[in-house]
Design a protein around this motif. Structure first.
Motif, PDB file in Angstrom:
ATOM      1  N   PRO A  18       0.870  -1.164  -0.111  1.00 53.37           N
ATOM      2  CA  PRO A  18       0.190  -0.139   0.017  1.00 53.37           C
ATOM      3  C   PRO A  18       0.822   1.260   0.019  1.00 53.37           C
ATOM      4  O   PRO A  18       1.880   1.144   0.904  1.00 53.37           O
ATOM      5  N   LYS A  19       0.740   2.278  -1.203  1.00 48.44           N
ATOM      6  CA  LYS A  19       1.373   3.246  -1.012  1.00 48.44           C
ATOM      7  C   LYS A  19       0.621   4.620  -1.589  1.00 48.44           C
ATOM      8  O   LYS A  19      -0.508   4.182  -2.419  1.00 48.44           O
ATOM      9  N   PRO A  20       0.449   5.599  -1.073  1.00 47.84           N
ATOM     10  CA  PRO A  20      -0.332   6.710  -1.636  1.00 47.84           C
ATOM     11  C   PRO A  20      -0.095   6.929  -3.206  1.00 47.84           C
ATOM     12  O   PRO A  20       0.976   7.123  -3.791  1.00 47.84           O
ATOM     13  N   LYS A  21      -1.207   6.868  -3.611  1.00 50.54           N
ATOM     14  CA  LYS A  21      -1.181   6.931  -5.486  1.00 50.54           C
ATOM     15  C   LYS A  21      -1.513   8.450  -5.674  1.00 50.54           C
ATOM     16  O   LYS A  21      -1.192   8.928  -6.877  1.00 50.54           O
ATOM     17  N   SER A  22      -1.871   9.315  -4.838  1.00 48.76           N
ATOM     18  CA  SER A  22      -2.238  10.638  -5.186  1.00 48.76           C
ATOM     19  C   SER A  22      -1.161  11.356  -5.433  1.00 48.76           C
ATOM     20  O   SER A  22      -1.436  12.305  -6.185  1.00 48.76           O
ATOM     21  N   ASP A  23       0.045  11.141  -4.904  1.00 45.11           N
ATOM     22  CA  ASP A  23       0.923  11.993  -5.044  1.00 45.11           C
ATOM     23  C   ASP A  23       1.384  12.139  -6.696  1.00 45.11           C
ATOM     24  O   ASP A  23       1.575  12.851  -7.361  1.00 45.11           O
TER      25      ASP A  23
END
Length: 407
Positions: free
Chosen positions: A132-137
């Protein structure tokens, strides 16, 4: 090779490249965003005011009230306006070679890889699961710049791709060494017959994603957004810049990603816990000789309290893991330990340094997967566990950019 019908599409594009007079490539190229530490970012930013790190890993303008994505977009536009970045006059492919200090070369080609239509799987295959890793960046950066700033890395399962192009006889358009002594060379290919031969070869078999899974997912999310806004019409958002290399032993250097463990309770017997799942054999002191011998023998090993141990999985461990990958086998043991912290380390030196400075209590040194294992898993459309493979060297950001507004 059975294919789904949605074959990989690979096309030329009008790349944006640094003007050698304004920005020598050795001063402005940078690693991809996800392997740059905060200290390294400062290092690259100090090299040149137009270093790629300023758009690949931007920082906000607090005084001007601009967020980091607006800063990157403004810089990217300014560099195009002042001639720092110059567009190629016609769509091209970009053969790219990385040669490490041993002389081993990885040669592929950068182009625009077609994304499958929304709702279709296609023949672009993730080879491992992602954490899981923020994709919004990355999505916010893509929205702001409307550009692919760094290529994902794809592996073509078509044997013979490399033979369709050989840039060696031509002078590269960009040629520089990175801080690790790796030579990066880029050529510009605009010959239509050669472009068609490469595109045909890549369309003949699936492409496996080696690096850039999050950027790929981000591109698909952006594609869905743009399709919804444009009445589902196709556009440049239907592609992503990709570095495609033939999936073959002589082209790839695949490393393992090791694990270090910390936070175990005082007095906890890790060796006894490991013995529940492995035969634990002491190999000797954790010195260069012992560790070198374990690596040469392609052994899964554990280093703790100054000693190195060979780990031989029990049959029950393979059953519990569901496969024979070291990442899965070690995960079985880690899942049965008391609460602890496990950190991924990209090199043995990094893992051992964590032991030496007291940051970690133990290190699991994994064996790299083979190219044939990658091919087998991909052919079965299965994904390896997260952080199983580490491909090197890493393609540099800044060798060429792909603007979605440049047609």
């Amino acid at each position: 090779m059975c294919q789904s019908g949605h074959v990989p599409r690979f096309e030329p594009f009008r790349g944006l490249r640094y003007s050698p007079k304004k920005a020598p490539i050795g001063d402005v190229m940078a690693p991809p965003y996800d392997v740059i530490s905060s200290v390294e970012r400062v290092h690259f930013a100090s090299r040149h005011p137009s270093n790629a790190v300023f758009v690949e890993l931007p920082e906000p303008d607090l005084l001007g009230g601009r967020d980091r994505y607006r800063v990157a977009a403004d810089l990217f536009m300014r560099w195009q306006g002042d001639g720092t970045l110059v567009p190629d006059p016609v769509p091209c492919l970009y053969p790219y070679r990385m040669t490490d200090i041993t002389g081993h070369a990885t040669t592929g080609v950068i182009g625009a890889l077609g994304l499958p239509d929304p709702g279709h799987e296609g023949d672009i295959l993730p080879h491992e699961q992602t954490l899981p890793k923020p994709k919004s960046d990355r999505l916010d950066l893509l929205r702001a710049t409307r550009a692919n700033l760094s290529p994902i890395w794809g592996l073509s399962m078509h044997h013979g791709l490399t033979a369709t192009f050989d840039p060696t006889d031509d002078v590269p358009s960009a040629d520089a060494y990175d801080d690790d002594g790796v030579r990066h060379q880029l050529w510009v290919l605009d010959d239509r017959d050669a472009i068609d031969a490469i595109a045909t070869a890549i369309a003949a078999a699936p492409v496996v994603i080696a690096d850039g899974h999050h950027r790929y997912e981000t591109a698909k999310a952006y594609q869905a957004e743009c399709r919804a806004q444009n009445r589902h019409k196709p556009g440049p958002y239907d592609q992503i810049m990709a570095f495609i290399v033939e999936l073959t032993e002589d082209q790839l250097t695949v490393g393992a990603i090791d694990r270090t463990v910390s936070g175990l309770p005082p007095g906890f017997d890790l060796l006894a816990a490991a013995a529940e799942w492995f035969d634990v054999v002491r190999a000797g002191p954790a010195d260069e000789r012992t560790l070198g011998a374990l690596a040469e023998a392609r052994s899964l090993s554990l280093v703790t309290d100054g000693s190195a141990y060979l780990l031989l999985p029990h049959e029950a461990t393979y059953v519990q893991a569901g496969n024979d990958l070291d990442s899965s086998l070690v995960a079985v043991l880690l899942s049965h330990l008391p609460p602890h912290e496990s950190i991924h380390r990209h090199t043995v030196a990094e893992a051992l340094a964590a032991l030496d400075n007291g940051e970690a209590q133990a290190a699991f040194l994994l064996r790299p997967v083979t190219v044939s294992q990658i091919e087998t898993w991909a052919s079965d459309r299965s994904q390896m566990p997260p952080k199983t493979t580490y491909f090197s060297p890493k393609p540099r950001t800044g060798m060429v950019f792909r603007s979605l507004d440049l047609v």
